[in-house]
Design a protein around this motif. Structure first.
Motif, PDB file in Angstrom:
ATOM      1  N   LEU A 235       1.922  17.914 -19.459  1.00  0.00           N
ATOM      2  CA  LEU A 235       2.746  16.791 -19.877  1.00  0.00           C
ATOM      3  C   LEU A 235       2.998  16.859 -21.376  1.00  0.00           C
ATOM      4  N   GLU A 239       2.343  11.378 -23.342  1.00  0.00           N
ATOM      5  CA  GLU A 239       3.215  10.867 -22.298  1.00  0.00           C
ATOM      6  C   GLU A 239       2.442  10.586 -21.031  1.00  0.00           C
ATOM      7  N   GLN A 240       2.768   9.488 -20.346  1.00  0.00           N
ATOM      8  CA  GLN A 240       2.170   9.196 -19.055  1.00  0.00           C
ATOM      9  C   GLN A 240       2.870  10.012 -17.967  1.00  0.00           C
ATOM     10  N   GLN A 243       6.056   8.262 -16.478  1.00  0.00           N
ATOM     11  CA  GLN A 243       7.162   8.193 -17.429  1.00  0.00           C
ATOM     12  C   GLN A 243       7.748   9.568 -17.686  1.00  0.00           C
ATOM     13  N   ALA A 244       6.902  10.578 -17.763  1.00  0.00           N
ATOM     14  CA  ALA A 244       7.404  11.941 -17.961  1.00  0.00           C
ATOM     15  C   ALA A 244       8.284  12.372 -16.794  1.00  0.00           C
ATOM     16  N   ASP A 247      11.720  10.466 -17.004  1.00  0.00           N
ATOM     17  CA  ASP A 247      12.583  11.042 -18.035  1.00  0.00           C
ATOM     18  C   ASP A 247      13.076  12.423 -17.627  1.00  0.00           C
ATOM     19  N   TYR A 289       8.484   3.476 -12.532  1.00  0.00           N
ATOM     20  CA  TYR A 289       8.851   3.897 -13.881  1.00  0.00           C
ATOM     21  C   TYR A 289      10.362   4.081 -13.947  1.00  0.00           C
ATOM     22  N   ARG A 292      13.894   6.525 -19.868  1.00  0.00           N
ATOM     23  CA  ARG A 292      14.365   5.969 -21.137  1.00  0.00           C
ATOM     24  C   ARG A 292      15.882   6.002 -21.167  1.00  0.00           C
ATOM     25  N   ALA A 299       9.691   3.547 -24.161  1.00  0.00           N
ATOM     26  CA  ALA A 299       9.582   3.490 -22.702  1.00  0.00           C
ATOM     27  C   ALA A 299       9.370   2.053 -22.249  1.00  0.00           C
ATOM     28  N   HIS A 631       0.847   6.143 -27.411  1.00  0.00           N
ATOM     29  CA  HIS A 631       0.855   7.609 -27.427  1.00  0.00           C
ATOM     30  C   HIS A 631      -0.551   8.101 -27.751  1.00  0.00           C
TER      31      HIS A 631
END
Length: 835
Positions: A235, A239-240, A243-244, A247, A289, A292, A299, A631
């Motif tokens: 990752l 970043e979670q 969320q990654a 995106d 999620y 972005r 986020a 972060h």
């Protein structure tokens, strides 16, 4: 002789005296088929040659009229297919039989797998066999997880009874162990397809492999997909997982916070330890999620779609909120439980955004005041003792000021690594007294007059003016006072006039307002800023009686670097000429004037920074804490907060003159500030690809640059990761980046989320200079040189690749571009290596 017994929902036909364990287990666990009779053939030993005639006779004797779902135990995989066709022809009824190896899954699931599209196949007399499903009972997403797929040279997508598994394809031993566990424990959910990502004990799975799998996934698969991080995944820093993915896929995604187990109608979900063993049973089971909206934007906090609430939490009083006591509620959050007052605090979103720890369940207690903190901690300890033993062993009671720092709260005294013991009586304590700081000496006022009308902008001023935030920043005399707040602190938050800046390109002025001795007294915030004025500015000399003045450095110029700035929080910055002049290349500075320290030790620089910027640090500490909490990869190390604060200040008006000061190759107080900024920038995510800037250059300037071949910038090179819409300058500068850092995490509301920074000392090779033509602007194409790549004049093989990539990008570029705020545009004007 065949004996028949009804066991559970199945009719078992067996030739032995007893039903085998395999057949009994399947019969007792399999669900009822509403359209077919379930028949299990238990063929465990040597069978007579007329066994199939006997089976057909027994089935006729049952007077069954519906179809038959046939399960064969104790025989080779191909036996089911042969028996299905033979019985269908003999009985005249549809028979659904397994084609391939039948694998009993969790909760009665029957999963059929083969090398060539294994599954349940329906046989009818006089008709071609028809494939029906991979699993029984059939989930809504069954057709999306059928085949074993090769995603890349290191990744495979393997169908499981309960979902699909994206895993490492080179470590077969580890895959076999975990695959057997998932097959026997993970149920098949009717409306959700778990997509397990990674395998414990193997190499991290790449995001590119997940993207390839997603692109090939059928629509019903995307609708029902629920991602689960089962093993290591590569990752981006900080970043979670969810969320990654959002995106990366540019699509909303749903994530299970644990691996399902138990019954499919009410599964329990457990986190996964590093070795693949179950962790703790999660409370927030499914998260949504959203990607972005723009590159580098903040986020959105993930939304909880499904959660569990054991009765110990109390009666529900709101969405995911339960009344635990008359003065306290418990809210389910992704990382565990949050015990707080009935009304959520202003920082609630920061608590809800804290990522889950697979090894520990957080019991967060709100600590707005010592009395309330003590009450909440007492209730949290009681709640922890009432949870199930497995969860209780992994529970950690933590104050909200530690989980989401950046606001007043309890100190860390009495807290072990930010965690209360369940039996801790008093963890709160007063904050330690701040160190006694000796104020900088009050400098004398030296009037300076800059004569002449405002001059047009030049490339030399493109990096900004010479204003750093603090007492030395100029302000009108009526605003000065012994107890006034520093004007640059207000500008850090985007408010207040920018009265103290010596403007650069596009500013329209070159004057400085007067600063009296009272402004730079003990109560003024920030470092003193001064600069030697260059005589002959458009014919103007020095006028000691002029109305405008600036303040010299109280400590004087620092010769030789470290010792001088380490004892005095001041900076000496040059005042640059606003008139046009031919391009000048930067000089190579000595070690004491470089913005990146040769060694890793920054103790002296950090001490200087804390003393020089103490008030600015206090003003932005809460915002910086929010960034570090969001972060985690940026928060490692004892110097994380100071370095992050330095980056935040550099991106604000307080850092406008730093690059020009570094490019002067002179030592001074700007050097330790730059080194703290560099340490923070190194931790930011890397941008690889095209970066944009602008410049105001003549054709003669471009030709001089083309002859130079290699440009080294000793300041921070500001560029944009996206094409700008309205950046000033007649020359478009394109840079192929390898190590530039994205600053979106530290940008303020009026900042530039698409900004990238190259560290001081970065070298660039000139790939191509395009002079202006009819309908086409002038362009300067550069490539960043790697640290280990010697900056020689001869071209290397990477130049051709980078040049081709830049040309291709220009040919494909469409759209209006990203607007750049006018106040920030000057940072992106200039060519690396020029003064």
């Amino acid at each position: 002789m065949i004996t028949r017994h009804t066991v559970g929902n199945a009719l078992v036909l067996h030739a032995s005296e007893r039903i085998s364990t395999e057949a009994r287990t399947v019969a007792l666990s399999v669900d009822r088929d509403p359209d077919n009779d379930i028949v299990i053939l238990d063929l465990q030993h040597e069978l007579p040659f007329d066994i199939w005639d006997t089976v057909a006779t027994e089935l006729r004797r049952q007077r069954l009229r519906r179809g038959i779902r046939l399960v064969v135990c104790g025989a080779r995989p191909e036996t089911g297919a042969l028996a299905g066709q033979w019985l269908s022809d003999r009985l005249g009824r549809p028979v659904i039989a397994p084609f391939g190896r039948m694998i009993p899954g969790a909760a009665g699931l029957l999963f059929v797998h083969a090398t060539d599209l294994g599954g349940w196949v329906c046989y009818r007399r006089g008709h071609t066999p028809v494939w029906q499903s991979k699993r029984y009972p059939v989930p809504a997403w069954d057709g999306a997880a059928v085949d074993h797929l090769t995603i890349s040279s290191t990744c495979a997508a393997e169908p499981l009874p309960g979902g699909v598994w994206l895993r490492e394809s080179r470590d077969e031993a580890a895959v076999a162990v975990h695959g057997s566990h998932l097959t026997s424990t993970m149920p098949c959910l009717p409306d959700a397809m778990p997509v397990l990502v990674g395998c414990p004990g193997t190499a991290p799975l790449r995001l590119d492999d997940i993207a390839r799998f997603w692109r090939g996934l059928a629509p019903e698969g995307r609708e029902h997909a629920r991602f689960v991080q089962y093993g290591p995944v590569a990752l981006p820093d900080g970043e979670q997982f969810g969320q990654a993915l959002a995106d990366l896929l540019r699509s909303p995604v749903r994530v299970f916070t644990g691996v399902p187990s138990g019954r499919p109608d009410g599964p329990a979900m457990f986190t996964v330890d590093a070795d693949g063993r179950p962790g703790w049973q999660v409370f927030a089971e499914e998260l949504a999620y959203r990607p972005r909206e723009t590159l580098g934007a903040k986020a959105v906090t993930p939304r909880i779609l499904r959660h569990r609430a054991p009765p110990e939490l109390g009666e529900p009083v709101g969405p995911r909120v339960y009344q635990y006591a008359h003065d306290a509620v418990v809210e389910v959050i992704p990382s565990g439980l949050w015990l707080r007052a009935p009304e959520p605090p202003r920082h609630a979103d920061r608590i809800r955004a804290v990522p889950m720890d697979p090894n520990r369940v957080r019991l967060v207690v709100d600590d707005p005041a010592p009395a309330a903190a003590e009450r909440h901690r007492e209730l949290a300890g009681d709640l922890a003792e009432r949870l199930d033993p497995a969860t209780r062993r992994r529970a950690a009671v933590q104050p909200s000021s530690v989980v989401a720092p950046g606001r007043p709260g309890l100190s860390a005294r009495g807290i072990e690594a930010g965690t209360y013991r369940h039996t801790t009586a008093h963890a709160a304590g007063p904050l330690p007294a701040p160190p006694v700081l000796v104020p900088a000496p009050v400098p004398k006022t030296v009037p300076v007059t800059v004569a002449g009308p405002p001059a047009p902008p030049t490339d030399e001023a493109a990096g900004g003016g010479a204003a750093f935030g603090g007492a030395g920043s100029a302000a009108p005399p009526d605003e000065a006072g012994p107890n006034r707040a520093a004007p640059d602190v207000a500008r850090l938050h985007g408010v207040g006039p920018d009265t103290g800046r010596l403007h650069g390109a596009g500013s329209g002025t070159a004057g400085l307002r007067g600063v009296g001795p009272d402004v730079a007294g003990p109560h003024a915030a920030g470092p003193v800023v001064a600069g030697p004025v260059v005589a002959g500015l458009d014919g103007a000399g020095l006028d000691a009686t002029g109305p405008d003045a600036t303040v010299p450095d109280a400590a004087g110029p620092v010769v030789g670097g470290g010792a001088g700035w380490a004892t005095s929080p001041t900076m000496t910055l040059p005042v640059h000429r606003p008139a046009p002049a031919p391009v000048r290349f930067q000089r190579t500075p000595g070690d004491d004037a470089r913005g990146v320290r040769p060694g890793p030790d920054l103790d002296e620089e950090r001490t200087w920074f804390r003393r020089a910027f103490r008030r600015e640090i206090a003003a932005v500490s809460a915002d910086v804490a929010d960034v570090l909490a969001a972060h985690p990869a940026l928060a490692g190390g004892a110097d994380a907060t100071e370095c992050a604060t330095a980056v935040r200040l550099y991106l604000s008006a307080a850092g406008d003159g730093l690059d020009q000061a570094l490019r002067s190759a002179e030592p001074g107080g700007h050097v330790p500030f730059a080194r703290c900024v560099s340490a923070g920038v190194r931790r930011l995510p890397v941008h690889r690809g095209v970066a944009y800037a602008g410049a105001e250059l003549t054709t003669a300037d471009l030709r001089r640059i083309a002859q130079r071949r290699v440009l080294t910038d000793w300041g921070f090179t500001n560029a944009l990761a996206e094409p700008p819409a309205d950046l000033p300058g007649a020359v478009e500068v394109l840079i192929w980046s390898a190590t530039a850092r994205r600053t979106a995490a530290f940008e303020t509301g009026d900042g530039v989320p698409a900004r990238v920074l190259f560290l001081p000392g970065t070298a660039f090779t000139v790939l191509q200079v395009q002079e202006p033509e009819a309908g086409a602007p002038a362009r300067l194409l550069l490539r960043e040189l790697a640290v280990e790549e010697p900056p020689v004049d001869g071209r290397v093989r990477f130049d051709a690749l980078a040049l081709a990539a830049l040309r291709q990008h220009l040919a494909r570029r469409t759209g209006p571009g990203t607007p750049v705020p006018a106040a920030a545009a000057r940072r992106f004007l200039g060519v690396p290596g020029l003064r």
